[in-house]
Design an enzyme around this catalytic site. Structure first.
Site, PDB file in Angstrom:
ATOM      1  N   GLU B  77       0.810  -1.226   0.000  1.00 18.20           N
ATOM      2  CA  GLU B  77       0.000   0.000   0.000  1.00 18.20           C
ATOM      3  C   GLU B  77       0.843   1.276   0.000  1.00 18.20           C
ATOM      4  O   GLU B  77       0.432   2.292  -0.551  1.00 18.20           O
ATOM      5  CB  GLU B  77      -0.956   0.006   1.195  1.00 18.20           C
ATOM      6  CG  GLU B  77      -2.110  -0.981   1.062  1.00 18.20           C
ATOM      7  CD  GLU B  77      -1.766  -2.368   1.587  1.00 18.20           C
ATOM      8  OE1 GLU B  77      -0.591  -2.621   1.910  1.00 18.20           O
ATOM      9  OE2 GLU B  77      -2.679  -3.211   1.667  1.00 18.20           O
ATOM     10  N   PHE B 139     -11.853  -7.537  13.298  1.00 22.29           N
ATOM     11  CA  PHE B 139     -10.751  -7.971  12.441  1.00 22.29           C
ATOM     12  C   PHE B 139     -10.397  -6.871  11.434  1.00 22.29           C
ATOM     13  O   PHE B 139     -11.270  -6.323  10.767  1.00 22.29           O
ATOM     14  CB  PHE B 139     -11.150  -9.249  11.695  1.00 22.29           C
ATOM     15  CG  PHE B 139     -10.071  -9.725  10.763  1.00 22.29           C
ATOM     16  CD1 PHE B 139      -8.844 -10.151  11.265  1.00 22.29           C
ATOM     17  CD2 PHE B 139     -10.270  -9.740   9.388  1.00 22.29           C
ATOM     18  CE1 PHE B 139      -7.832 -10.579  10.412  1.00 22.29           C
ATOM     19  CE2 PHE B 139      -9.270 -10.167   8.530  1.00 22.29           C
ATOM     20  CZ  PHE B 139      -8.048 -10.585   9.042  1.00 22.29           C
ATOM     21  N   GLN B 140      -9.125  -6.551  11.375  1.00 19.71           N
ATOM     22  CA  GLN B 140      -8.601  -5.503  10.496  1.00 19.71           C
ATOM     23  C   GLN B 140      -9.262  -4.150  10.730  1.00 19.71           C
ATOM     24  O   GLN B 140      -9.435  -3.354   9.811  1.00 19.71           O
ATOM     25  CB  GLN B 140      -8.683  -5.916   9.020  1.00 19.71           C
ATOM     26  CG  GLN B 140      -7.757  -7.103   8.712  1.00 19.71           C
ATOM     27  CD  GLN B 140      -7.557  -7.349   7.240  1.00 19.71           C
ATOM     28  OE1 GLN B 140      -8.429  -7.062   6.418  1.00 19.71           O
ATOM     29  NE2 GLN B 140      -6.404  -7.899   6.891  1.00 19.71           N
ATOM     30  N   LYS B 189     -17.809  -0.869   5.476  1.00 27.04           N
ATOM     31  CA  LYS B 189     -18.278  -1.816   4.470  1.00 27.04           C
ATOM     32  C   LYS B 189     -19.790  -1.740   4.270  1.00 27.04           C
ATOM     33  O   LYS B 189     -20.283  -1.909   3.155  1.00 27.04           O
ATOM     34  CB  LYS B 189     -17.864  -3.233   4.883  1.00 27.04           C
ATOM     35  CG  LYS B 189     -17.846  -4.205   3.714  1.00 27.04           C
ATOM     36  CD  LYS B 189     -17.175  -5.524   4.086  1.00 27.04           C
ATOM     37  CE  LYS B 189     -17.216  -6.483   2.896  1.00 27.04           C
ATOM     38  NZ  LYS B 189     -16.630  -7.785   3.242  1.00 27.04           N
ATOM     39  N   MET B 512      24.406   8.394   2.198  1.00 28.32           N
ATOM     40  CA  MET B 512      24.308   9.660   2.923  1.00 28.32           C
ATOM     41  C   MET B 512      24.515   9.432   4.418  1.00 28.32           C
ATOM     42  O   MET B 512      25.116  10.261   5.100  1.00 28.32           O
ATOM     43  CB  MET B 512      22.953  10.323   2.655  1.00 28.32           C
ATOM     44  CG  MET B 512      22.892  11.783   3.067  1.00 28.32           C
ATOM     45  SD  MET B 512      24.134  12.806   2.228  1.00 28.32           S
ATOM     46  CE  MET B 512      23.204  13.403   0.812  1.00 28.32           C
TER      47      MET B 512
END
Lengths: 172, 616
Positions: B77, B139-140, B189, B512
């Site tokens: 993502e 969940f999630q 949802k 760096m």
């Protein structure tokens, strides 16, 4: 750059009354390291769609200007005013002060409360709850005087503020 | 497989017809997910970068049933957001991201902050558990609006179906208005599954930034008056010009030409003014050019256009351009006097401001300090003569390649192809060398993570740029350490056959970090060695691409040419000298006139102080 002196500022804002709006303001302060001394918030229009937030903060004049500019970027904020910078204003808060004592200290507490025009909103044989409205300084000194007289608990609202005269937060 | 062409956008009705349930042909009821698709289409969205999951299944189903909006499946993502950023930066459109709830949303956080810092317009759609489960540790489930509040310009949790369409329209308006930025919409949802009413964009009045203002005419007049009095002027331009659009770059070119003033640019502003033009001094700041930094320090009028006095630009704040009259034009009032006190502020779109400056400049009295300006230019030319980016490459055929040589040749050979070229970078030394050596003629071609400095930006950014510009040459100038942070995007590149050219400047170090450890921490190279690297050639091949490796100078040009000519994705592993440092460098806590120069230029410069060591 010359040294600037840090001071207190009262900032009033109008925000859309939506979920998360207050969190946005508060997180802006904590995220950017600004200080919140006091915070009040309540809906102020007849449809309950707009809330007024009053924040007392401290900082140098340029820090306060930066705080104002950052708040103004928050989408639900429709108006930001630094009342301290805009001229005379009224800033008041309310405190509920519980004093638990008996004998001479109890009498003394009641006497001082009368001098401060505090109202006893709850009274028992061993306690008072005083309600006091006024400037932050007035509330501070009342609480200090109550400390040796059985001060048991304090609940304060934080500052509500408004500019003096016919002007409003919308017209300043 | 070539990229799938888009169908004509005027055919809006197909969406609704296709999505109407067969048992309810007469009712126009749409599901929330279908309303979302329709709103995105109305907003002109052509591509979404995303990754599916449980909470966004209804949205993926609606995507499947329409053919207006194309979906690009990334492999993480964070990469979806970077790809959308590059898509947005290279097209001027709003980038769109679609992620699932919980880990999908939290993985997007770095990308959202990256977009926030660099003012990139994005809309990120995240799935959420149904409203009835919010707060139950489902969940999630994640408090996505809470987590993303400080990394977005604005965010929403859609709780009611009737709010869905207006929210999407307002989100786009907020993302692109004022100082652009990312906006997130959290979609439970039940909202995407259930019916929702549609509403056209024109039916809503978005709360775009209320602070937005037209540039003040009097402020512009005062600014131009100061410019006409200038004897040692300097334009200092930033990413705001790119955000304002190509017309702002055009106007800038005109203004700079008509004034004859020198111009320098921030990292984010590169390309707004042609890098090859003689009035351009190169980038300023920590790894800016000697001439740009000294000109910034010594100028008498500094004209900041769409730039924000970032700490990488200013160096020590109290020594920044100490004697100049400062003009600052920016769309965001919160940038004015934030770090550097300015004498004249112009709030508004910087393109409009420049156009007004041109008008004002043309008025009488004309500029009369030509002699002083010529004197100023001769001082600048003397600084230029130091040739601060010069390095010595051993010319023996088997010589070790210097990283600067590799990057300069990639630039020169890419230019020889004559193709429209988009360049992304990761973060670190290679990024700064690319900024120093690449000279862009056009805006929107340079894609880099400036404000946040996100390692792993470049590879997904190249994906986004190539999706937006299928026929262009898209290159990622990478370091071996950064590129491993989003290396999974080789899968996306393979799936969509994106002919991205990835040049890994491989010095076996987080370069760096190594440089700072050498200069600030007594050469104690704590954990900065890139150990156990993969074989990048085999890695490319395992992802169905082409891998090449260069270890000595004689192979460099030919390999770069071959890679550029190849019609598929290529990784070129360029093994370079390990110990090179990127110069010039203004060490933390030092002023612009205390630059550290390279060994070629005499290595003078400031000592690093304890205070400087505490800065980043």
């Amino acid at each position: 750059m010359q040294q600037e002196i840090s001071g207190s500022a009262v900032i009033s804002l109008l925000v859309d009354n939506e979920s998360g709006a207050l969190a946005r303001i508060v997180e802006l302060f904590s995220g950017r390291g600004y200080n919140i001394q006091s915070l009040t918030v309540a809906p102020v229009d007849e449809n309950q769609t707009t809330s007024r937030v009053n924040v007392v903060t401290t900082g140098t004049p340029s820090a306060i200007r930066q705080i104002r500019a950052q708040i103004a970027r928050v989408v639900p904020v429709s108006r930001v005013v630094d009342l301290t910078a805009e001229g005379p204003y009224v800033a008041r808060e309310m405190a509920l002060v519980k004093v638990v004592s008996s004998g001479e200290p109890r009498t003394e507490a009641l006497r001082i409360a009368q001098a401060f025009r505090a109202r006893a909103v709850d009274t028992t044989a061993s306690s008072f709850v005083f309600e006091l409205t006024g400037s932050t300084e007035k509330l501070d000194s009342f609480i200090e005087l109550m400390r040796p007289l059985g001060l048991a608990e304090v609940s304060r609202t934080g500052v509500a503020s408004i500019c003096r005269g016919p002007q409003t937060i919308q017209s300043i | 497989m070539p990229p799938v062409p888009f169908p004509g956008r005027e055919d809006d009705m197909t969406l609704q017809a296709a999505s109407a349930p067969s048992d309810a042909r007469n009712t126009p009821a749409l599901s929330g997910a279908e309303v979302l698709m329709r709103a995105l289409a109305e907003q002109g969205v052509e591509v979404i970068f995303g990754y599916p999951g449980g909470a966004v299944l209804p949205i993926y189903d609606a995507l499947f049933k329409q053919n207006q909006i194309r979906h690009v499946l990334v492999r993480h993502e964070q990469a979806a957001v970077h790809a959308a950023e590059a898509y947005a930066r290279s097209t001027g459109k709003v980038g769109v991201v679609l992620v699932t709830s919980g880990p999908g949303a939290t993985n997007a956080v770095t990308g959202l902050l990256d977009a926030m810092m660099d003012s990139i317009p994005l809309v990120c759609l995240s799935g959420q558990v149904p409203t009835s489960l919010i707060g139950y540790d489902a969940f999630q489930e994640a408090d996505t609006t809470g987590i993303t509040r400080p990394v977005t310009k604005y965010n929403y949790l859609v709780r009611k179906p009737e709010d869905l369409a207006p929210t999407v329209h307002e989100a786009f308006a907020i993302a692109r208005s004022g100082r652009p930025g990312p906006v997130l919409i959290d979609l439970p949802k039940n909202i995407t599954v259930g019916d929702a009413p549609y509403m056209d964009a024109k039916e809503i009045a978005p709360r775009t930034e209320r602070t937005q203002a037209k540039p003040d005419k009097d402020a512009v007049a005062r600014a131009v008056k100061a410019m006409k009095n200038a004897k040692r002027p300097l334009f200092y331009t930033g990413g705001g010009i790119i955000n304002s659009g190509p017309q702002a770059s055009e106007a800038l070119r005109k203004l700079v030409k008509m004034t004859g003033f020198p111009i320098t640019s921030t990292l984010m502003g590169l390309g707004a003014y042609p890098g090859t033009d003689s009035q351009f001094l190169g980038m300023l700041g920590m790894h800016g050019t000697y001439e740009a930094n000294l000109a910034t320090h010594d100028c008498d009028v500094l004209i900041a256009l769409g730039s924000r006095f970032d700490d990488r630009v200013t160096g020590r704040v109290d020594a920044f351009s100490p004697t100049s009259f400062k003009i600052h034009a920016d769309i965001d009032p919160a940038q004015i006097n934030k770090i550097i006190h300015v004498d004249e502020a112009i709030i508004g779109d910087v393109g409009e401001t420049i156009a007004m400056m041109i008008e004002e400049w043309e008025k009488e009295p004309a500029y009369t300090h030509q002699a002083e300006l010529a004197e100023w230019w001769s001082r600048i030319d003397a600084w230029r003569a130091l040739d601060c980016l010069r390095f010595t490459q051993d010319q023996a055929p088997d010589a070790v390649i210097k990283p600067q040589q590799a990057i300069r040749r990639i630039y020169e050979l890419a230019r020889e192809t004559g193709r429209d070229t988009y360049v992304s970078t990761e973060v670190g030394q290679h990024q700064m060398w690319a900024a120093q050596f690449f000279q862009f003629d056009h805006p929107n071609r340079w894609l880099t993570s400036g404000g946040l400095g996100t390692m792993g930006y470049g590879l997904p950014a190249a994906v986004g740029a190539q999706i937006a510009h299928p026929d262009a040459l898209v290159m990622d100038i990478a370091g071996e350490a950064s590129t491993l942070m989003n290396i999974q995007e080789l899968g996306t590149i393979a799936q969509y056959r994106l002919p991205v050219k990835i040049f890994i400047i491989n010095n076996h170090y987080m370069g760096m970090v190594r440089q700072w450890q050498e200069l600030l921490h007594g050469s104690r190279y704590s954990e900065s060695y890139s150990d156990a690297l993969p074989d990048f050639v085999k890695l490319a091949e395992s992802f169905h691409g082409t891998g090449m490796r260069v270890t000595q100078l004689s192979q460099l040009d030919d390999t770069i040419r071959q890679a550029l000519a190849h019609n598929g994705p290529v990784i070129v592993d360029i093994c370079v000298a390990e110990g090179e440092n990127c110069f010039p460098m203004i060490p933390s806590g030092a002023a612009h006139n205390e630059m550290i120069l390279g060994p070629e230029q005499g290595e003078s410069g400031a000592k690093i102080t304890k205070e400087g060591q505490m800065l980043v």
